[in-house]
Design a protein around this motif. Structure first.
Motif, PDB file in Angstrom:
ATOM      1  N   GLU A 196       0.846  -1.188   0.000  1.00 48.55           N
ATOM      2  CA  GLU A 196       0.000   0.000   0.000  1.00 48.55           C
ATOM      3  C   GLU A 196       0.882   1.238   0.000  1.00 48.55           C
ATOM      4  OE1 GLU A 196      -1.063  -0.049   4.787  1.00 48.55           O
ATOM      5  OE2 GLU A 196      -2.415  -1.016   3.356  1.00 48.55           O
ATOM      6  N   THR A 197       0.397   2.277  -0.656  1.00 42.95           N
ATOM      7  CA  THR A 197       1.172   3.501  -0.840  1.00 42.95           C
ATOM      8  C   THR A 197       0.437   4.683  -0.218  1.00 42.95           C
ATOM      9  OG1 THR A 197       2.165   2.670  -2.881  1.00 42.95           O
ATOM     10  CG2 THR A 197       2.183   5.054  -2.551  1.00 42.95           C
ATOM     11  N   TYR A 198       1.189   5.502   0.491  1.00 45.87           N
ATOM     12  CA  TYR A 198       0.656   6.687   1.155  1.00 45.87           C
ATOM     13  C   TYR A 198       1.287   7.930   0.542  1.00 45.87           C
ATOM     14  CZ  TYR A 198      -1.079   3.485   4.739  1.00 45.87           C
ATOM     15  OH  TYR A 198      -1.731   2.473   5.395  1.00 45.87           O
ATOM     16  N   ILE A 199       0.522   9.011   0.485  1.00 46.64           N
ATOM     17  CA  ILE A 199       1.046  10.272  -0.038  1.00 46.64           C
ATOM     18  C   ILE A 199       0.651  11.426   0.883  1.00 46.64           C
ATOM     19  CG2 ILE A 199       0.955   9.483  -2.434  1.00 46.64           C
ATOM     20  CD1 ILE A 199      -1.485  11.452  -2.756  1.00 46.64           C
ATOM     21  N   LEU A 200       1.383  12.521   0.722  1.00 46.42           N
ATOM     22  CA  LEU A 200       1.032  13.800   1.331  1.00 46.42           C
ATOM     23  C   LEU A 200       0.607  14.715   0.189  1.00 46.42           C
ATOM     24  CD1 LEU A 200       0.977  15.795   3.737  1.00 46.42           C
ATOM     25  CD2 LEU A 200       3.372  16.307   3.223  1.00 46.42           C
ATOM     26  N   ASN A 201      -0.671  15.025   0.114  1.00 44.79           N
ATOM     27  CA  ASN A 201      -1.188  15.866  -0.963  1.00 44.79           C
ATOM     28  C   ASN A 201      -0.778  17.313  -0.700  1.00 44.79           C
ATOM     29  OD1 ASN A 201      -2.999  17.594  -2.534  1.00 44.79           O
ATOM     30  ND2 ASN A 201      -4.087  15.700  -3.028  1.00 44.79           N
ATOM     31  N   LEU A 202       0.188  17.791  -1.480  1.00 46.20           N
ATOM     32  CA  LEU A 202       0.736  19.124  -1.231  1.00 46.20           C
ATOM     33  C   LEU A 202      -0.268  20.235  -1.507  1.00 46.20           C
ATOM     34  CD1 LEU A 202       4.363  18.763  -2.619  1.00 46.20           C
ATOM     35  CD2 LEU A 202       3.598  18.729  -0.247  1.00 46.20           C
ATOM     36  N   ARG A 203      -1.117  20.034  -2.494  1.00 46.83           N
ATOM     37  CA  ARG A 203      -2.108  21.066  -2.799  1.00 46.83           C
ATOM     38  C   ARG A 203      -3.042  21.273  -1.612  1.00 46.83           C
ATOM     39  NH1 ARG A 203      -4.771  20.610  -8.534  1.00 46.83           N
ATOM     40  NH2 ARG A 203      -2.598  21.153  -8.989  1.00 46.83           N
ATOM     41  N   GLN A 204      -3.479  20.177  -1.005  1.00 51.18           N
ATOM     42  CA  GLN A 204      -4.344  20.286   0.167  1.00 51.18           C
ATOM     43  C   GLN A 204      -3.573  20.810   1.373  1.00 51.18           C
ATOM     44  OE1 GLN A 204      -6.064  16.418   0.759  1.00 51.18           O
ATOM     45  NE2 GLN A 204      -7.230  16.457  -1.164  1.00 51.18           N
ATOM     46  N   ALA A 205      -2.327  20.335   1.538  1.00 46.99           N
ATOM     47  CA  ALA A 205      -1.538  20.726   2.705  1.00 46.99           C
ATOM     48  C   ALA A 205      -1.196  22.208   2.698  1.00 46.99           C
ATOM     49  CB  ALA A 205      -0.256  19.897   2.764  1.00 46.99           C
ATOM     50  N   ASN A 206      -1.155  22.827   1.513  1.00 49.25           N
ATOM     51  CA  ASN A 206      -0.787  24.238   1.411  1.00 49.25           C
ATOM     52  C   ASN A 206      -1.984  25.180   1.440  1.00 49.25           C
ATOM     53  OD1 ASN A 206       2.111  24.214   1.254  1.00 49.25           O
ATOM     54  ND2 ASN A 206       1.909  23.229  -0.743  1.00 49.25           N
TER      55      ASN A 206
END
Length: 310
Positions: A196-206
């Motif tokens: 399984e792969t996890y990400i940090l969505n930069l658009r949402q985080a910013n």
């Protein structure tokens, strides 16, 4: 689209006695000695012994990259630092003990210098019953490389998983991978069961006031409808994606960790991307011969070359 070859049922491993003491890998090596007065040891295989339950070992070879500038007249590309000789020794010792091995590296074999890459490919084929997993990175995207038997290039026998990067280069979300491995119990195969792969969505985080949050992007078997994570299943996935553009677009989205480029990936791009998943050794068009049908491998690859990452 033409005939899509299905991977054959697993066959009994080829007896290793035929390559028991052969130098690796005639006629694939460079035919040149190393640039030193000290001779390199020959790479030798011993006949395959029957696998038995045992421990798990992890080895970490450093792979010579295709993308590093080299002076060809000074580099012995067959095994420039004796790394493959060392790897054969480790795998043979593990086979003798009945252990299983995971290989962890940075640059995947399909991106390495041709002679070295083909030698590594042969080692993987020889020790397929000992080698339980291969894990690499370097490309920054989410992909894999399938290995086949050398005799027919049609029986999938191993797969290298290329995990996505935690960095944002090039215009990507940060990501990381979690592998589910067959557990530590007597007789365990130690193979990958799923990932399984996890990400940090930069658009949402910013967004103003937002809190950075890592979230699950996908699970491989669930997303791709795979019964298992064995090499033959990854082979089948590639050929399913050749004819199923919607499935490929899902792969393309996940390949870029949820942030694909704005330019669409048309047929040449799709074929080049899928060919890369079958190319665990460099400069080997035969690995994509069924996938590309009447299109030459060099033509497809030229339409979407791999980016220089180092």
């Amino acid at each position: 689209m033409g005939h899509i070859p299905r991977s054959p049922q697993p066959e009994a491993p080829v007896d290793g006695a035929g390559i028991g003491s052969a130098r690796l890998p005639s006629p694939l090596d460079s035919r040149r000695g190393p640039p030193t007065s000290h001779p390199r040891p020959f790479l030798q295989f011993r006949p395959r012994s029957a696998p038995a339950p045992g421990n798990l070992w992890v080895v970490e070879p450093h792979l010579p990259s295709l993308q590093r500038p080299v002076h060809c007249h000074r580099l012995w590309t067959a095994d420039p630092a004796g790394q493959l000789q060392w790897l054969v020794g480790e795998l043979q010792a593990a086979e003798d003990r009945g252990d299983k091995v995971h290989i962890i590296g940075h640059i995947p074999p399909g991106h390495c210098l041709k002679t070295w890459s083909w030698n590594y490919y042969r080692i993987v084929a020889r020790y397929e019953n000992t080698l339980a997993g291969q894990f690499f990175g370097h490309t920054h995207v989410d992909e894999f490389e399938v290995f086949y038997d050398e005799e027919t290039l049609s029986r999938p026998l191993s797969v290298a998983f290329l995990a996505p990067s935690a960095t944002t280069y090039i215009s990507l979300n940060p990501g990381y991978r979690v592998y589910q491995i067959d557990g530590n119990y007597p007789g365990s195969s130690h193979v990958v069961l799923d990932h399984e792969t996890y990400i940090l969505n930069l658009r949402q985080a910013n967004q103003p006031g937002a809190t950075p949050h890592w979230h699950l992007l996908y699970r491989a078997r669930e997303t791709y409808g795979m019964p298992n994570a064995l090499p033959a299943t990854w082979h089948d996935l590639v050929y399913r994606m050749r004819g199923d553009t919607q499935l490929f677009q899902t792969f393309w989205f996940l390949y870029h960790k949820g942030h694909p480029p704005s330019e669409p990936c048309g047929t040449p791009c799709r074929l080049a991307t899928l060919c890369a998943q079958l190319s665990a050794r460099s400069d080997s068009p035969a690995l994509c011969r069924h996938l590309l049908s009447n299109v030459s491998a060099s033509e497809v690859r030229s339409l979407r070359p791999r980016p220089p990452l180092c």
